[in-house]
Design a protein around this motif. Sequence first.
Motif, PDB file in Angstrom:
ATOM      1  N   ASN A  34       0.814  -1.223   0.000  1.00 26.80           N
ATOM      2  CA  ASN A  34       0.000   0.000   0.000  1.00 26.80           C
ATOM      3  C   ASN A  34       0.845   1.269   0.000  1.00 26.80           C
ATOM      4  OD1 ASN A  34      -2.354  -1.466  -0.029  1.00 26.80           O
ATOM      5  ND2 ASN A  34      -2.631  -1.425   2.193  1.00 26.80           N
ATOM      6  N   MET A  35       1.937   1.274   0.771  1.00 24.72           N
ATOM      7  CA  MET A  35       2.801   2.459   0.816  1.00 24.72           C
ATOM      8  C   MET A  35       3.496   2.676  -0.525  1.00 24.72           C
ATOM      9  SD  MET A  35       4.388   2.439   4.653  1.00 24.72           S
ATOM     10  CE  MET A  35       5.286   3.943   4.368  1.00 24.72           C
ATOM     11  N   ASP A  36       3.920   1.598  -1.175  1.00 22.75           N
ATOM     12  CA  ASP A  36       4.537   1.729  -2.503  1.00 22.75           C
ATOM     13  C   ASP A  36       3.550   2.353  -3.480  1.00 22.75           C
ATOM     14  OD1 ASP A  36       6.850   0.374  -1.596  1.00 22.75           O
ATOM     15  OD2 ASP A  36       6.003  -1.565  -2.160  1.00 22.75           O
ATOM     16  N   GLN A  37       2.327   1.875  -3.435  1.00 18.77           N
ATOM     17  CA  GLN A  37       1.319   2.400  -4.352  1.00 18.77           C
ATOM     18  C   GLN A  37       1.075   3.883  -4.100  1.00 18.77           C
ATOM     19  OE1 GLN A  37      -2.192  -0.215  -4.817  1.00 18.77           O
ATOM     20  NE2 GLN A  37      -0.944  -1.732  -3.717  1.00 18.77           N
ATOM     21  N   LYS A  38       1.059   4.259  -2.835  1.00 17.63           N
ATOM     22  CA  LYS A  38       0.788   5.654  -2.499  1.00 17.63           C
ATOM     23  C   LYS A  38       1.984   6.572  -2.792  1.00 17.63           C
ATOM     24  CE  LYS A  38      -0.634   8.640   1.310  1.00 17.63           C
ATOM     25  NZ  LYS A  38      -1.117   8.680   2.698  1.00 17.63           N
ATOM     26  N   TYR A  39       3.167   6.198  -2.309  1.00 15.10           N
ATOM     27  CA  TYR A  39       4.322   7.103  -2.383  1.00 15.10           C
ATOM     28  C   TYR A  39       5.175   6.920  -3.633  1.00 15.10           C
ATOM     29  CZ  TYR A  39       3.015   8.282   2.347  1.00 15.10           C
ATOM     30  OH  TYR A  39       2.316   8.705   3.440  1.00 15.10           O
ATOM     31  N   LEU A  40       5.216   5.715  -4.169  1.00 17.10           N
ATOM     32  CA  LEU A  40       5.973   5.486  -5.409  1.00 17.10           C
ATOM     33  C   LEU A  40       5.083   5.593  -6.635  1.00 17.10           C
ATOM     34  CD1 LEU A  40       8.251   2.478  -4.359  1.00 17.10           C
ATOM     35  CD2 LEU A  40       8.770   4.938  -4.306  1.00 17.10           C
ATOM     36  N   LYS A  41       3.793   5.709  -6.379  1.00 11.68           N
ATOM     37  CA  LYS A  41       2.800   5.858  -7.450  1.00 11.68           C
ATOM     38  C   LYS A  41       2.902   4.712  -8.473  1.00 11.68           C
ATOM     39  CE  LYS A  41       2.393  10.835  -6.890  1.00 11.68           C
ATOM     40  NZ  LYS A  41       1.984  10.683  -5.552  1.00 11.68           N
ATOM     41  N   CYS A  42       2.818   3.489  -7.953  1.00  9.05           N
ATOM     42  CA  CYS A  42       2.822   2.321  -8.830  1.00  9.05           C
ATOM     43  C   CYS A  42       1.554   1.511  -8.566  1.00  9.05           C
ATOM     44  CB  CYS A  42       4.071   1.480  -8.614  1.00  9.05           C
ATOM     45  SG  CYS A  42       4.338   0.934  -6.922  1.00  9.05           S
ATOM     46  N   ASP A  43       1.205   0.694  -9.516  1.00  8.96           N
ATOM     47  CA  ASP A  43       0.007  -0.123  -9.310  1.00  8.96           C
ATOM     48  C   ASP A  43       0.407  -1.543  -8.917  1.00  8.96           C
ATOM     49  OD1 ASP A  43       0.361  -1.757 -11.657  1.00  8.96           O
ATOM     50  OD2 ASP A  43      -0.502  -0.149 -12.868  1.00  8.96           O
ATOM     51  N   LEU A  44      -0.580  -2.371  -8.665  1.00 13.73           N
ATOM     52  CA  LEU A  44      -0.344  -3.723  -8.153  1.00 13.73           C
ATOM     53  C   LEU A  44       0.444  -4.622  -9.098  1.00 13.73           C
ATOM     54  CD1 LEU A  44      -3.763  -4.504  -6.450  1.00 13.73           C
ATOM     55  CD2 LEU A  44      -1.551  -4.253  -5.342  1.00 13.73           C
ATOM     56  N   THR A  45       0.473  -4.299 -10.385  1.00  9.84           N
ATOM     57  CA  THR A  45       1.152  -5.170 -11.345  1.00  9.84           C
ATOM     58  C   THR A  45       2.598  -4.760 -11.610  1.00  9.84           C
ATOM     59  OG1 THR A  45       0.393  -3.872 -13.236  1.00  9.84           O
ATOM     60  CG2 THR A  45      -1.037  -5.680 -12.487  1.00  9.84           C
ATOM     61  N   GLU A  46       3.028  -3.627 -11.055  1.00  7.12           N
ATOM     62  CA  GLU A  46       4.396  -3.150 -11.292  1.00  7.12           C
ATOM     63  C   GLU A  46       5.319  -3.582 -10.141  1.00  7.12           C
ATOM     64  OE1 GLU A  46       3.728   0.952 -13.691  1.00  7.12           O
ATOM     65  OE2 GLU A  46       3.287   1.002 -11.546  1.00  7.12           O
ATOM     66  N   THR A 106      16.027  -0.409   4.792  1.00  4.86           N
ATOM     67  CA  THR A 106      15.280  -1.008   3.699  1.00  4.86           C
ATOM     68  C   THR A 106      14.782   0.127   2.819  1.00  4.86           C
ATOM     69  OG1 THR A 106      14.547  -2.843   5.091  1.00  4.86           O
ATOM     70  CG2 THR A 106      13.301  -2.450   3.077  1.00  4.86           C
ATOM     71  N   THR A 107      15.105   0.052   1.546  1.00  2.00           N
ATOM     72  CA  THR A 107      14.595   1.030   0.591  1.00  2.00           C
ATOM     73  C   THR A 107      13.862   0.284  -0.508  1.00  2.00           C
ATOM     74  OG1 THR A 107      16.667   1.014  -0.665  1.00  2.00           O
ATOM     75  CG2 THR A 107      16.418   2.712   1.013  1.00  2.00           C
ATOM     76  N   ARG A 108      12.884   0.952  -1.077  1.00  2.00           N
ATOM     77  CA  ARG A 108      12.093   0.358  -2.152  1.00  2.00           C
ATOM     78  C   ARG A 108      12.043   1.353  -3.307  1.00  2.00           C
ATOM     79  NH1 ARG A 108       9.166  -4.178  -0.387  1.00  2.00           N
ATOM     80  NH2 ARG A 108       7.340  -3.771  -1.669  1.00  2.00           N
ATOM     81  N   HIS A 109      12.175   0.830  -4.528  1.00  2.00           N
ATOM     82  CA  HIS A 109      12.281   1.664  -5.718  1.00  2.00           C
ATOM     83  C   HIS A 109      11.350   1.128  -6.800  1.00  2.00           C
ATOM     84  CE1 HIS A 109      16.163   3.044  -4.024  1.00  2.00           C
ATOM     85  NE2 HIS A 109      16.256   1.797  -3.648  1.00  2.00           N
ATOM     86  N   ARG A 110      10.765   2.036  -7.558  1.00  2.00           N
ATOM     87  CA  ARG A 110      10.008   1.607  -8.740  1.00  2.00           C
ATOM     88  C   ARG A 110      10.966   0.984  -9.737  1.00  2.00           C
ATOM     89  NH1 ARG A 110       5.426   5.557 -10.883  1.00  2.00           N
ATOM     90  NH2 ARG A 110       6.345   4.782 -12.805  1.00  2.00           N
ATOM     91  N   PHE A 111      10.478  -0.020 -10.455  1.00  2.00           N
ATOM     92  CA  PHE A 111      11.330  -0.716 -11.418  1.00  2.00           C
ATOM     93  C   PHE A 111      11.794   0.187 -12.553  1.00  2.00           C
ATOM     94  CE2 PHE A 111       7.375  -0.809 -13.659  1.00  2.00           C
ATOM     95  CZ  PHE A 111       7.700  -0.908 -14.996  1.00  2.00           C
ATOM     96  N   ASP A 112      11.048   1.225 -12.857  1.00  2.00           N
ATOM     97  CA  ASP A 112      11.341   2.075 -14.016  1.00  2.00           C
ATOM     98  C   ASP A 112      11.937   3.433 -13.639  1.00  2.00           C
ATOM     99  OD1 ASP A 112       9.041   3.051 -12.801  1.00  2.00           O
ATOM    100  OD2 ASP A 112       8.002   3.462 -14.668  1.00  2.00           O
ATOM    101  N   MET A 113      12.355   3.581 -12.408  1.00  2.00           N
ATOM    102  CA  MET A 113      12.843   4.884 -11.942  1.00  2.00           C
ATOM    103  C   MET A 113      14.273   4.784 -11.414  1.00  2.00           C
ATOM    104  SD  MET A 113      10.269   6.923 -12.450  1.00  2.00           S
ATOM    105  CE  MET A 113      10.295   8.343 -11.395  1.00  2.00           C
ATOM    106  N   GLY A 114      15.210   4.406 -12.246  1.00  2.00           N
ATOM    107  CA  GLY A 114      16.610   4.369 -11.832  1.00  2.00           C
ATOM    108  C   GLY A 114      17.175   2.972 -11.830  1.00  2.00           C
TER     109      GLY A 114
END
Length: 99
Positions: free
Chosen positions: A47-59, A80-88
Amino acid sequence: HSIMPAKILGDLSDDVLKNSIYSHIEHDLDLKIGAAYRKISADKPNNMDQKYLKCDLTEPVLQVQQTVFLQNGEPFEFSTTRHRFDMGSITTINMGNSR
């Protein structure tokens, strides 16, 4: 998220927190940073990834768990850090022993 023991870092000012804790450790506390252990993995977004990284459930997201040690072997950071797959990307350098 990062966890660092207060017994090593002492009192931290806002200035240190806004700039570099690593610089504070090396220059102000005169400690030497040693090895780091990193575990890099893919995960489904929460849920936090979806909110703050602006990604959906399939990414997928890239998760990095890290423990950093002082030269004397004492751990001083777990993060612990989390990153969008398409952002770096993440680049690692392995320095071999010079023996």
